[in-house]
Design a protein around this motif. Structure first.
Motif, PDB file in Angstrom:
ATOM      1  N   PHE A  85      -9.621   1.086  -0.594  1.00 42.69           N
ATOM      2  CA  PHE A  85      -8.799   2.138  -1.199  1.00 42.69           C
ATOM      3  C   PHE A  85      -9.067   3.473  -0.501  1.00 42.69           C
ATOM      4  CE2 PHE A  85      -8.050   5.507  -4.327  1.00 42.69           C
ATOM      5  CZ  PHE A  85      -6.764   5.199  -4.752  1.00 42.69           C
ATOM      6  N   ASN A  86     -10.334   3.816  -0.328  1.00 45.17           N
ATOM      7  CA  ASN A  86     -10.679   5.077   0.322  1.00 45.17           C
ATOM      8  C   ASN A  86     -10.259   5.097   1.787  1.00 45.17           C
ATOM      9  OD1 ASN A  86     -11.779   6.133  -2.021  1.00 45.17           O
ATOM     10  ND2 ASN A  86     -13.843   5.395  -1.561  1.00 45.17           N
ATOM     11  N   ALA A  87     -10.328   3.932   2.447  1.00 46.77           N
ATOM     12  CA  ALA A  87      -9.873   3.846   3.839  1.00 46.77           C
ATOM     13  C   ALA A  87      -8.370   4.107   3.933  1.00 46.77           C
ATOM     14  CB  ALA A  87     -10.204   2.476   4.418  1.00 46.77           C
ATOM     15  N   ALA A  88      -7.622   3.563   2.969  1.00 47.95           N
ATOM     16  CA  ALA A  88      -6.167   3.794   2.946  1.00 47.95           C
ATOM     17  C   ALA A  88      -5.859   5.270   2.708  1.00 47.95           C
ATOM     18  CB  ALA A  88      -5.521   2.929   1.866  1.00 47.95           C
ATOM     19  N   LEU A  89      -6.619   5.900   1.823  1.00 51.34           N
ATOM     20  CA  LEU A  89      -6.449   7.338   1.587  1.00 51.34           C
ATOM     21  C   LEU A  89      -6.709   8.134   2.864  1.00 51.34           C
ATOM     22  CD1 LEU A  89      -8.116   8.071  -1.892  1.00 51.34           C
ATOM     23  CD2 LEU A  89      -5.700   8.291  -1.309  1.00 51.34           C
ATOM     24  N   ASP A  90      -7.772   7.781   3.577  1.00 55.39           N
ATOM     25  CA  ASP A  90      -8.121   8.489   4.814  1.00 55.39           C
ATOM     26  C   ASP A  90      -7.015   8.362   5.857  1.00 55.39           C
ATOM     27  OD1 ASP A  90     -10.521   9.317   3.770  1.00 55.39           O
ATOM     28  OD2 ASP A  90     -11.708   7.718   4.711  1.00 55.39           O
ATOM     29  N   ILE A  91      -6.458   7.168   5.982  1.00 53.56           N
ATOM     30  CA  ILE A  91      -5.390   6.948   6.966  1.00 53.56           C
ATOM     31  C   ILE A  91      -4.154   7.783   6.606  1.00 53.56           C
ATOM     32  CG2 ILE A  91      -3.737   5.236   7.821  1.00 53.56           C
ATOM     33  CD1 ILE A  91      -6.059   3.165   7.558  1.00 53.56           C
ATOM     34  N   ALA A  92      -3.788   7.746   5.307  1.00 54.69           N
ATOM     35  CA  ALA A  92      -2.614   8.515   4.870  1.00 54.69           C
ATOM     36  C   ALA A  92      -2.814  10.012   5.112  1.00 54.69           C
ATOM     37  CB  ALA A  92      -2.343   8.242   3.396  1.00 54.69           C
ATOM     38  N   LYS A  93      -4.033  10.476   4.876  1.00 53.90           N
ATOM     39  CA  LYS A  93      -4.330  11.900   5.076  1.00 53.90           C
ATOM     40  C   LYS A  93      -4.342  12.259   6.557  1.00 53.90           C
ATOM     41  CE  LYS A  93      -7.337  15.397   3.054  1.00 53.90           C
ATOM     42  NZ  LYS A  93      -8.496  15.622   2.149  1.00 53.90           N
ATOM     43  N   ARG A  94      -4.936  11.393   7.368  1.00 51.90           N
ATOM     44  CA  ARG A  94      -5.063  11.666   8.808  1.00 51.90           C
ATOM     45  C   ARG A  94      -3.686  11.759   9.478  1.00 51.90           C
ATOM     46  NH1 ARG A  94      -7.707   7.048  10.872  1.00 51.90           N
ATOM     47  NH2 ARG A  94      -9.452   7.775   9.612  1.00 51.90           N
ATOM     48  N   TYR A  95      -2.755  10.885   9.046  1.00 51.46           N
ATOM     49  CA  TYR A  95      -1.441  10.854   9.681  1.00 51.46           C
ATOM     50  C   TYR A  95      -0.391  11.636   8.886  1.00 51.46           C
ATOM     51  CZ  TYR A  95      -3.459   7.459  12.847  1.00 51.46           C
ATOM     52  OH  TYR A  95      -4.251   6.856  13.794  1.00 51.46           O
ATOM     53  N   HIS A  96      -0.857  12.458   7.948  1.00 49.93           N
ATOM     54  CA  HIS A  96       0.020  13.345   7.176  1.00 49.93           C
ATOM     55  C   HIS A  96       1.131  12.580   6.438  1.00 49.93           C
ATOM     56  CE1 HIS A  96      -2.083  16.541   9.261  1.00 49.93           C
ATOM     57  NE2 HIS A  96      -1.758  15.981  10.418  1.00 49.93           N
ATOM     58  N   LEU A  97       0.769  11.437   5.896  1.00 52.53           N
ATOM     59  CA  LEU A  97       1.715  10.629   5.116  1.00 52.53           C
ATOM     60  C   LEU A  97       1.597  11.050   3.647  1.00 52.53           C
ATOM     61  CD1 LEU A  97       0.853   7.208   6.798  1.00 52.53           C
ATOM     62  CD2 LEU A  97       2.792   8.707   7.337  1.00 52.53           C
ATOM     63  N   GLU A  98       2.205  12.196   3.340  1.00 50.36           N
ATOM     64  CA  GLU A  98       1.977  12.799   2.033  1.00 50.36           C
ATOM     65  C   GLU A  98       2.427  11.919   0.875  1.00 50.36           C
ATOM     66  OE1 GLU A  98       1.590  17.467   1.741  1.00 50.36           O
ATOM     67  OE2 GLU A  98       3.651  16.847   2.216  1.00 50.36           O
ATOM     68  N   ASP A  99       3.643  11.387   0.969  1.00 53.16           N
ATOM     69  CA  ASP A  99       4.140  10.550  -0.127  1.00 53.16           C
ATOM     70  C   ASP A  99       3.214   9.364  -0.357  1.00 53.16           C
ATOM     71  OD1 ASP A  99       6.223  12.268  -0.399  1.00 53.16           O
ATOM     72  OD2 ASP A  99       7.791  10.872   0.254  1.00 53.16           O
ATOM     73  N   GLU A 100       2.833   8.693   0.729  1.00 52.01           N
ATOM     74  CA  GLU A 100       1.965   7.522   0.605  1.00 52.01           C
ATOM     75  C   GLU A 100       0.599   7.909   0.037  1.00 52.01           C
ATOM     76  OE1 GLU A 100       3.803   8.289   3.143  1.00 52.01           O
ATOM     77  OE2 GLU A 100       5.135   6.580   3.528  1.00 52.01           O
ATOM     78  N   TYR A 101       0.103   9.069   0.459  1.00 57.63           N
ATOM     79  CA  TYR A 101      -1.197   9.541  -0.020  1.00 57.63           C
ATOM     80  C   TYR A 101      -1.177   9.732  -1.537  1.00 57.63           C
ATOM     81  CZ  TYR A 101      -5.266  12.602  -0.597  1.00 57.63           C
ATOM     82  OH  TYR A 101      -6.453  13.157  -1.012  1.00 57.63           O
ATOM     83  N   TYR A 102      -0.126  10.378  -2.030  1.00 56.17           N
ATOM     84  CA  TYR A 102      -0.084  10.651  -3.468  1.00 56.17           C
ATOM     85  C   TYR A 102       0.304   9.434  -4.298  1.00 56.17           C
ATOM     86  CZ  TYR A 102      -1.139  15.502  -2.603  1.00 56.17           C
ATOM     87  OH  TYR A 102      -1.786  16.652  -2.248  1.00 56.17           O
ATOM     88  N   VAL A 103       1.026   8.491  -3.700  1.00 54.50           N
ATOM     89  CA  VAL A 103       1.253   7.215  -4.393  1.00 54.50           C
ATOM     90  C   VAL A 103      -0.080   6.503  -4.586  1.00 54.50           C
ATOM     91  CG1 VAL A 103       2.222   4.891  -4.150  1.00 54.50           C
ATOM     92  CG2 VAL A 103       3.664   6.886  -3.738  1.00 54.50           C
ATOM     93  N   LEU A 104      -0.937   6.548  -3.574  1.00 52.28           N
ATOM     94  CA  LEU A 104      -2.270   5.962  -3.714  1.00 52.28           C
ATOM     95  C   LEU A 104      -3.073   6.666  -4.811  1.00 52.28           C
ATOM     96  CD1 LEU A 104      -3.253   5.394   0.022  1.00 52.28           C
ATOM     97  CD2 LEU A 104      -3.064   3.613  -1.728  1.00 52.28           C
TER      98      LEU A 104
END
Length: 203
Positions: free
Chosen positions: A9-28
C-alpha cells in the motif's frame, strides 16, 4: 494489519506521489482502511475528502464520506458518522448510483447504536432492496435479524438468519467462513468487525 499489505500500500502511494498521479494518490488514501485504522486512517481519508471536494469528483467524494463514516462509527463519533453517511447517500442518490445501499446500511448501524431499532430495521430493509451482490445481501440480512431480535421479533429474527444461512450455503465454500453461526454481537449485529467494515464502506 498484514505487514505485506502495508508495504505494498505504501509503495503504491509512493509511486502515485512520485509520478504526480493525484487522482490515483487520493483514491488510495480513500482506501486507507485496508491498512490503517483509527485516528491515522481517519486523517488520511480526511485528506482524500478535501481533495475530492475541491476538484468536484462527486463519486469519489461520496465513497470517501462513507468510508470515513464507517471508521468514525467504530470510534464513537456517532453524529459525524451520521452526517457523512447522509451526505454520501444524498450524492449517490443524485445520480442514481446502485451503490447507495452502502451508506443506507451504515445509517442503519448508526440507529442501532442509538437504540432506535425500528428506524434501523427500515434502513436495513431499504438497503437490502437496493443491493444485488450476494455477499452484501447476507450481511444486510444479518443486520435485519439483529434489529428484529432487539425489537423482540424473535420469529422474524430467526427467519432472517435462516435466509442468511441459506444464501451462505449457496456461496463458494471458501467464502462461507466469513459469516457467523453463533449469535455473537458486534455493535448491533451478529457480524464480526471485519465483515461489518466490508458491508458499510467502499473498497
Amino acid at each position: 494489519c498484514d505487514p505485506m499489505h502495508e508495504f505494498h500500500f505504501n509503495a503504491a502511494l509512493d509511486i502515485a506521489k512520485r509520478y504526480h498521479l493525484e487522482d490515483e494518490y487520493y483514491v488510495l488514501l480513500r482506501k486507507s482502511l485496508i491498512v490503517h485504522k483509527g485516528v491515522y486512517g481517519i486523517s488520511l481519508m480526511e485528506s482524500a475528502r478535501v481533495y475530492f471536494e475541491r476538484i468536484g469528483n462527486q463519486k469519489e467524494l461520496a465513497r470517501t464520506l462513507c468510508n470515513l463514516a464507517a471508521e468514525l462509527l467504530l470510534h464513537g463519533d456517532l453524529e459525524q458518522a451520521r452526517s457523512n453517511y447522509q451526505h454520501s447517500a444524498e450524492i449517490l442518490r443524485s445520480f442514481g448510483a446502485e451503490t447507495i445501499y452502502v451508506p443506507i446500511n451504515g445509517l442503519g448501524d448508526y440507529w442501532c447504536l442509538r437504540g432506535n431499532f425500528e428506524r434501523a430495521l427500515s434502513l436495513f430493509e431499504e438497503a437490502y432492496r437496493e443491493e444485488y451482490d450476494a455477499f452484501t445481501r447476507i450481511a444486510i440480512r444479518i443486520n435485519q435479524a439483529t434489529a428484529h431480535r432487539k425489537l423482540g421479533h424473535y420469529d422474524a429474527a430467526a427467519e432472517r438468519l435462516a435466509q442468511a444461512r441459506f444464501q451462505t450455503a449457496e456461496m463458494p465454500r471458501n467464502m462461507r467462513s466469513c459469516f457467523p453461526t453463533s449469535s455473537s454481537v458486534r455493535h448491533c449485529s451478529f457480524m464480526t468487525e471485519g465483515n461489518w467494515r466490508r458491508s458499510t464502506r467502499f473498497s
